[in-house]
Design a protein around this motif. Sequence first.
Motif, PDB file in Angstrom:
ATOM      1  N   LEU A  24       0.825  -1.206   0.000  1.00 51.46           N
ATOM      2  CA  LEU A  24       0.000   0.000   0.000  1.00 51.46           C
ATOM      3  C   LEU A  24       0.862   1.261   0.000  1.00 51.46           C
ATOM      4  O   LEU A  24       0.545   2.241  -0.688  1.00 51.46           O
ATOM      5  CB  LEU A  24      -0.934  -0.006   1.210  1.00 51.46           C
ATOM      6  CG  LEU A  24      -2.072  -1.020   1.155  1.00 51.46           C
ATOM      7  CD1 LEU A  24      -2.792  -1.082   2.488  1.00 51.46           C
ATOM      8  CD2 LEU A  24      -3.028  -0.678   0.037  1.00 51.46           C
ATOM      9  N   ALA A  25       1.964   1.233   0.738  1.00 56.83           N
ATOM     10  CA  ALA A  25       2.865   2.390   0.759  1.00 56.83           C
ATOM     11  C   ALA A  25       3.494   2.609  -0.621  1.00 56.83           C
ATOM     12  O   ALA A  25       3.619   3.745  -1.079  1.00 56.83           O
ATOM     13  CB  ALA A  25       3.947   2.192   1.814  1.00 56.83           C
ATOM     14  N   ALA A  26       3.891   1.528  -1.277  1.00 55.92           N
ATOM     15  CA  ALA A  26       4.478   1.650  -2.613  1.00 55.92           C
ATOM     16  C   ALA A  26       3.451   2.189  -3.604  1.00 55.92           C
ATOM     17  O   ALA A  26       3.774   3.022  -4.454  1.00 55.92           O
ATOM     18  CB  ALA A  26       5.000   0.296  -3.083  1.00 55.92           C
ATOM     19  N   HIS A  56       3.528   5.835  -5.759  1.00 57.28           N
ATOM     20  CA  HIS A  56       3.387   5.951  -7.204  1.00 57.28           C
ATOM     21  C   HIS A  56       2.094   6.658  -7.597  1.00 57.28           C
ATOM     22  O   HIS A  56       1.725   6.683  -8.776  1.00 57.28           O
ATOM     23  CB  HIS A  56       3.432   4.564  -7.850  1.00 57.28           C
ATOM     24  CG  HIS A  56       4.796   3.962  -7.844  1.00 57.28           C
ATOM     25  ND1 HIS A  56       5.218   3.096  -6.849  1.00 57.28           N
ATOM     26  CD2 HIS A  56       5.837   4.112  -8.686  1.00 57.28           C
ATOM     27  CE1 HIS A  56       6.457   2.745  -7.099  1.00 57.28           C
ATOM     28  NE2 HIS A  56       6.860   3.346  -8.206  1.00 57.28           N
ATOM     29  N   GLY A  57       1.397   7.198  -6.630  1.00 56.33           N
ATOM     30  CA  GLY A  57       0.193   7.962  -6.923  1.00 56.33           C
ATOM     31  C   GLY A  57      -1.032   7.115  -7.189  1.00 56.33           C
ATOM     32  O   GLY A  57      -2.028   7.606  -7.709  1.00 56.33           O
TER      33      GLY A  57
END
Length: 65
Positions: free
Chosen positions: A48-50, A54-55
């Motif tokens: 989820l953080a990644a 990446h928007g």
Amino acid sequence: MPDRVSRCCRILVQDYTTTAEGRAMFGMLAVLAEYQRELILANTTDGLAAARAHGRRRAPAETDR
């Protein structure tokens, strides 16, 4: 069939928890299950953080048409 499976599982669990070796095995399985749960949680959080980096956001909920 499910009744036979559940009865078999109950017998196995009962036998495992009545001996020292069985309790040790049950404890090790519990530790591995907890470890797996923590890995899933960590991987989900990292994913989820990644995605946020990446928007990408979660898809909107689908509505009935």
